[in-house]
Design an enzyme around this catalytic site. Structure first.
Site: not given
Length: 450
Positions: A261, A206, A227-228, A153-154, A355
């Site tokens: 990130c 996110s 991986e956030l 799911k892109h 962030e």
């Protein structure tokens, strides 16, 4: 429902993509289940031959695919082409190393005992727009070489990239159902996670998205790798090579228009060299040319979406209200955001706490190296960090104190197929890449023979 691909520089709609109906999605789930029964039994050599062919297809078409990346999310063309090349390299790496990584592990016992690694099913991936090829091939190459199949799911703004990747897999000879991109809405995500064929979920995105998807994975007892977000510390000590540090700092913060990130985001500099480093950094940032990503001489394209540029403007405005000083940049027009540096940021500033996903560098002044480490660790994120000093032994000692998944000394923070990559705290859990990454979605099965 329709997803639209909008060129972030021209603001032109370049493609529209229909969301799958639930019936169409169920057909893809069934196809995946059928494909897995055969693919899990394919030899490593057969998988490797196809993966090598995929790598070749990516390289042959790197200019066309790089242009697709640029048109959909805005990075400069050279960066898009480099991303495709790196993705091809990851395919080669796992084609050449997967069998060795997954060999049986013997134990020293009076009886025969060993562990074997079995594929588990389909890996469901939810991937972001900022590296629309690399993020996908980073997880897909090891997962598929291990005998798993996958759904992608892109992000809605890079569906063209998702479809191009699926086409490349099919052209390379992978059976239908081994790699499927699925254009679905958020409301359909849980039905995929709940599916019996899905063995695990991997998400790069996110903190909020990770929390939501990890909750669903836990609900359905599916393993997940997250991986956030990141707010990576870039520590500059008194004895650092300031010229080199400023050069790499600019590259790290401004690569991909600051939309990564692992971009350095918090530049923590000891007081003794802070003024000199700030001057060098400002000079290098000010020299960057932002604009049309297809034009030669341009170092940085637009941000990927208008809402992202607007959010960054709000964060900059508030940070200045909270006492930060604008040194360079700060100008925005639509998605185009000038490379920006602010100084005198403290831990109460929004630019420190949140962030910052864009070309905005924040400089924080530390009393000494211990204070710098304390400032670096004073954050909910722990993805990566960098330390700049000529004393490598001291750097190693300090690196052991850093609360992050990765620490680079006198180098640009980057992901490498050979090295495990991932974060701690709110930056997520689990690891991608290396032999650690390929084992995340495997059944490590112990066999004992008396």
């Amino acid at each position: 429902m329709i997803f639209k691909s909008i060129n972030p520089f021209s603001r032109a709609i370049i493609a529209e993509h229909e969301v799958l109906t639930n019936a169409q999605l169920n057909q893809k789930l069934k196809l995946s289940e059928s494909a897995f029964k055969n693919w899990r039994n394919a030899s490593f050599q057969e998988r490797a031959d196809k993966m090598k062919k995929l790598a070749n297809i990516l390289r042959v078409n790197k200019e066309e695919l790089g242009l697709l990346i640029t048109n959909e999310m805005g990075k400069i063309l050279s960066e898009g082409i480099s991303e495709v090349e790196k993705s091809a390299g990851n395919c080669d790496f796992y084609a050449e190393n997967a069998e060795k990584m997954l060999k049986d592990q013997q134990y020293d016992t009076p009886f025969r005992s060993l562990s074997v690694y079995d594929p588990m099913g389909a890996v469901f991936a939810i991937m972001p727009w900022n590296y629309p090829f690399w993020q996908v091939l980073r997880y897909a190459a090891p997962a598929i070489m291990a005998g798993n199949v996958t759904f992608l799911k892109h992000a809605p703004n890079v569906i063209g990239c998702a479809k191009a990747i699926e086409s490349a897999f099919l052209e390379a000879g992978f059976p239908e159902g081994v790699f499927q991109q699925i254009t679905i809405d958020i409301t359909q995500v849980e039905s995929v996670i709940a599916s019996d064929i899905v063995c695990g979920v991997t998400l790069t995105g996110s903190e909020m998205a990770g929390s939501s998807v990890a909750s669903l994975a836990g609900k359905h007892i599916k393993k997940s790798v997250m991986e956030l977000g990141g707010s990576d510390a870039f520590i500059v000590l008194n004895d650092a090579n300031l010229e080199k540090a400023a050069t790499i700092a600019t590259q790290s913060r401004m690569l991909n228009a600051g939309q990564a990130c692992i971009c350095a985001k918090r530049f923590i500099v000891t007081e003794k060299v802070a003024d000199e480093f700030a001057g060098l950094l400002a000079q290098k940032i000010n020299a960057l040319q932002q604009g049309n990503p297809l034009k030669s001489g341009i170092n940085m394209g637009p941000l990927a979406r208008l809402d992202l540029a607007e959010k960054l403007s709000r964060q900059l405005e508030k940070s200045l209200q909270q006492g930060a000083k604008l040194v360079v940049g700060g100008v925005r027009e639509d998605c185009n955001f000038q490379p920006t540096l602010i100084d005198f940021v403290d831990s109460n500033n929004i630019a420190f706490q949140e962030e910052i996903f864009g070309p905005l560098a924040t400089l924080i002044r530390a009393k000494d190296e211990n204070d710098a480490v304390a400032i670096a660790n004073n954050h909910r994120y722990g993805l990566a960090s960098a330390i700049w000093t000529e004393d490598r032994e001291n750097a190693y000692r300090l690196a052991r104190k850093i609360e992050a998944g990765n620490v680079f000394i006198n180098a640009l923070v980057r992901s490498d197929s050979r090295i495990p990559f991932g974060g701690i705290k709110k930056s997520g859990y689990g690891r991608e890449l290396s032999d650690i990454g390929i084992k995340e979605f495997m059944n490590m099965k112990s066999i004992i023979i008396e």
